[in-house]
Each structure stands twice: as C-alpha cells, then as structure tokens.
Design an enzyme around this catalytic site. Structure first.
Site, PDB file in Angstrom:
ATOM      1  N   SER A 134      41.106  47.339  41.382  1.00 53.81           N
ATOM      2  CA  SER A 134      42.296  46.924  40.656  1.00 53.81           C
ATOM      3  C   SER A 134      42.864  45.728  41.403  1.00 53.81           C
ATOM      4  CB  SER A 134      43.310  48.072  40.607  1.00 53.81           C
ATOM      5  OG  SER A 134      44.327  47.764  39.692  1.00 53.81           O
ATOM      6  N   GLU A 135      43.067  44.601  40.694  1.00 55.14           N
ATOM      7  CA  GLU A 135      43.328  43.349  41.420  1.00 55.14           C
ATOM      8  C   GLU A 135      44.695  43.291  42.086  1.00 55.14           C
ATOM      9  OE1 GLU A 135      42.726  43.490  38.136  1.00 55.14           O
ATOM     10  OE2 GLU A 135      43.964  42.085  36.994  1.00 55.14           O
ATOM     11  N   ASN A 136      45.564  44.278  41.827  1.00 59.75           N
ATOM     12  CA  ASN A 136      46.799  44.320  42.599  1.00 59.75           C
ATOM     13  C   ASN A 136      46.582  44.890  43.997  1.00 59.75           C
ATOM     14  OD1 ASN A 136      46.336  46.751  41.103  1.00 59.75           O
ATOM     15  ND2 ASN A 136      48.364  47.456  41.680  1.00 59.75           N
TER      16      ASN A 136
ATOM     17  N   SER B  73      42.328  40.625  47.685  1.00 60.83           N
ATOM     18  CA  SER B  73      41.830  41.129  46.413  1.00 60.83           C
ATOM     19  C   SER B  73      41.089  40.035  45.648  1.00 60.83           C
ATOM     20  CB  SER B  73      43.005  41.651  45.585  1.00 60.83           C
ATOM     21  OG  SER B  73      42.546  42.156  44.364  1.00 60.83           O
TER      22      SER B  73
END
Lengths: 232, 218
Positions: free
Chosen positions: B45-47, B87
C-alpha cells in the site's frame, strides 16, 4: 539539548503570513492536529501548504481552507474536500498537483541536502511542462527540485525531549521526510518521554532534524473510511 | 458480462506466486479477495505498508492503520511499515512486480488517463503517475464504456494523461486485452456470454482479433 515547548501555540508563535509550511499526514492519518488548530486560532493567512491531501471539510487542513488561510496548496490528491474543490474551480486558491512519489522524494531531497531529483513520474503528461528532461539509459526522467519550506509540522507517536521521533504504523507516511525537510521542524507527539526511554535502534527521525517538540493533547484521530469485515 | 467482482476475480488469475502487488482504489481493491490461497503474495500500500491484510472486524479499527484508499485495514504477520519516500523508492526501483489500477481511458499504445476531467473534476493523481511511470507490469481494471456509452479504449486518450506507453493488459466487464507494443488492443478472452460483435461495437481503438477467441474461465 532540550527542545520542548509548552504547547502548539508556543511552537508556532513565529509562523507568519505568506510562509511555506509542510504538514505531515496521509488522508486524516498522522496529522499534526494540535498545530493545525493553533494555526486556525492564530489566523495566519496567505500560506503555501505542502501536504499530500487537503483534509476534509471539517478536519485537517480543511479547517484552514474554511478560514481562507491557504493561498496555495501543493498536494497529490484532494478528492475528499468539497470546499477545496470550490475554491480551486473558482480560482480563489492556487493549487499545484504533483505525483505522490515526487512529493515525498522532493521532501527527502531537502532533508538529504540534494538540490534536485530525477523521476520518470509525469513524463509525457502536463506535469512535465516547463521542466528539464534528462535521458538516462534510454529512459526519460524529469528533474524535480527539492522543496524549500519555512516550517515542517509533523506528528509522531513518541518523541523524547531531544527531538528523537518514533512513528506508529501508517501514521508514519510523510512525517519523517517532512521532518527532515523543514528549515524549522515542529513535532507534536502523543507521548513525550525522557532521553534514554527510546531505543536508539528504533528511532525513525533523529532529533537533529527537530527544532521544537511538545506533548500533544486531545487527539481525535478521525477515520476517513471506516471499513470492516463481518465476523464468521 | 462480468460485474465488478467478476473483473476482480479474473485479474486475480494474473497474480503469481512470490509477487509483490500494488492494488489501486476501486475494482483493484476487490482483487485481494480472490488471490488463490495456495500462492504467496504480499500486498503493498503506497502510503507505507507491505503485508496488508483484510479489513478489521467491527470495533477493531485503528485510525493509524489505513490503506491508500484511507480505509481501515489490518497488518499481516511479517508486515513492514516505511515512509512515503521509501514507498515510492521501491516502486521506482521496480521491486513491486504487478500494479493493478483503474482508468478513465486507455489508448491503443498503452497511454492511460485517470486523474482529471478539465473544468469538472480535479482530484489529483495521487500515486498513479509514479506507479505507471515505473512499473513494468500494469493491468488496468475498468468498465469498457463511460456512463455516456462511449468507449474507454481509444486510438488516443482525450483526457489529460497519467502516463504514456505503460498499460500492458486491460480487463473490462466484456473482455481481456493485451496492449501490444506496436499498438492495438489484442482480444485475448471474452467474458461469459459476450460476443465478438459486442466487443467490436464497444471498442474505440484498433482491435486485433486472431483466430478463435475463447470465453474466459473464472
């Protein structure tokens, strides 16, 4: 090396009209809630805010938008805020939308003392207009400049009086890279502890990057999309 | 014809053992529900999370644990947390094996438009521009036509671009396509009950049909 200030109002006392601020957080997660409230109380205006999102209408940066304190917003995604969209479409506020990775890496570059980065994000799109393009190994990259921000406002889970910070879960997000990037970095923490209480091996942001730290209060930690699964 | 769950189910078949996968918002998020249990997959998840788990049980939501769609989620054993720069570092460095995302338009040369409708909608690109610029394996999950009945598979995108020459595969409610490097949507599979004629009528860009096109097996 004691960096403790009393509260958010003392921490932001010298933030003035027209300054550029970075605000940590992703959506409503890991926001410097106390600092945002203090900025709303202080009423500073014409601010340029660099933050991944713009909050929602009644929480986060949305509170500053409502008071018309933001002249320009630099963000990657602003979809959850009707007041933002209104001010943007009516031309009351300037906005610069940039890719999320570019946003994070421009913060990182500032904290690492590098003037610019090269990224493929935005090649062939309107993001690339007016920017220098360099080709490395057959692929095009955009040159993106490190951010310059007067203040970075971040929220950590724990911090010690020397400014060392530890973040919790995905509330980490942009906070560590923004903490490194501010000319002055203010950290608000859920739990302020004494030097030695944090394991040096577990510190995410070393205190050298943090200028002021305070014990935050009354965290709402609002959830934007509460989703759950059914118990079987 | 497939519903959203059907599209997600079909895309899940593209996920291979050992993959690190980034799932976008919308239909791509549903793909997680259909990953076969006998393969080892880690969701990014890119967060700032690897090892994303399912939604929490009611009452167990944690405001500090969300995905890129700002939904409350859980972390699986072996999960890792990192900041936003790292990320996108792992995305740029091509450590993520597969990216699945939604789109408003895809062109026959693999351009994608997904973030802006001038004068109407400005949400922003989020992490999509970074993902499509770096990922080598990009699958688009979307409806075949927009709400006005116009094809979203086009000779050229009309909306502002998110990235160029990047989409490799498209799954819609009607069919599965490869986007060929030389240009064109190559029809690979038809959704159950969908005819070639229906797909032809709904597709704007160059459609390539070779031999018998099988119906997909879900």
């Amino acid at each position: 090396m004691n960096k403790v200030v009393k509260d958010a109002d003392e921490a932001i006392y010298d933030i003035e009209d027209g300054m550029t601020l970075m605000l940590g957080g992703f959506g409503l997660c890991g926001l410097p809630e106390n600092c945002i409230s203090a900025l709303v109380r202080k009423g500073v205006k014409d601010l340029t805010c660099i933050s991944n999102n713009a909050g929602v209408d009644d929480f986060g940066i949305g509170l500053m938008l409502k008071k018309r304190q933001v002249k320009k917003m630099v963000a990657s995604y602003v979809g959850e805020n009707a007041e933002f969209e209104r001010q943007l479409l009516s031309g009351e506020m300037e906005v610069e939308l940039i890719p999320q990775g570019t946003l994070a890496t421009r913060c990182m570059a500032a904290g690492y003392g590098m003037p610019a980065i090269f990224t493929p994000a935005g090649i062939g799109t309107e993001v690339a207009i007016g920017k220098e393009i360099r080709n490395f190994n057959g692929k095009d990259y955009l040159m993106e400049m490190a951010f310059e921000a007067d203040f970075a406002l971040v929220k950590a889970w724990k911090g010690d009086t020397m400014g060392n910070l530890v973040f919790r879960a995905t509330a980490r997000n942009f906070n560590p890279v923004m903490a490194m990037a501010g000319k002055v970095t203010i950290a608000e923490v859920e739990e302020l502890v004494q030097p030695g209480e944090l394991d040096p091996d577990h510190i995410h942001t070393p205190g050298i990057y943090v200028h002021r730290i305070f014990q935050g209060t009354d965290y709402e930690k609002r959830i934007e999309n509460k989703t759950h699964r059914k118990k079987k | 014809m497939l519903d959203k769950e059907g599209i997600a189910k079909r895309i899940a078949k593209e996920i291979k053992d050992g993959y690190y996968v980034n799932l976008g918002i919308g239909i791509p998020t549903l793909v997680a529900n259909y990953i076969p249990h006998n393969i080892d997959v880690v969701l990014q998840s890119e967060n700032g999370m690897l090892g994303m788990g399912p939604f929490p049980f009611e009452g167990e939501e944690d405001a500090d644990i969300i995905n890129a769609g700002k939904q409350t989620i859980t972390m699986l054993p072996g999960a890792a947390i990192f900041d936003s720069a790292m990320s996108f570092g792992m995305i740029r460095a091509k450590k993520v094996n597969l990216t699945i995302l939604g789109a408003m338009e895809v062109s026959e040369n693999g351009d994608i438009a997904s973030w802006k409708i001038p004068g109407k909608m400005v949400k922003g690109m989020g992490g999509a521009m970074d993902l499509v610029a770096s990922a080598e394996n990009i699958i688009v999950a979307m409806q075949h036509q927009n709400k006005h009945g116009e094809s979203k598979l086009l000779p050229k995108c009309l909306l502002p671009l998110t990235g160029i020459n990047c989409v490799k595969k498209i799954v819609t409610e009607l069919a599965v396509f490869d986007v060929l490097p030389e240009g064109g949507f190559k029809l690979l599979e038809r959704a159950p009950g969908v005819s070639i004629e229906q797909i032809k009528n709904a597709t704007g860009g160059k459609l390539i049909i070779e031999g018998d096109v099988p119906e997909m097996i879900l």
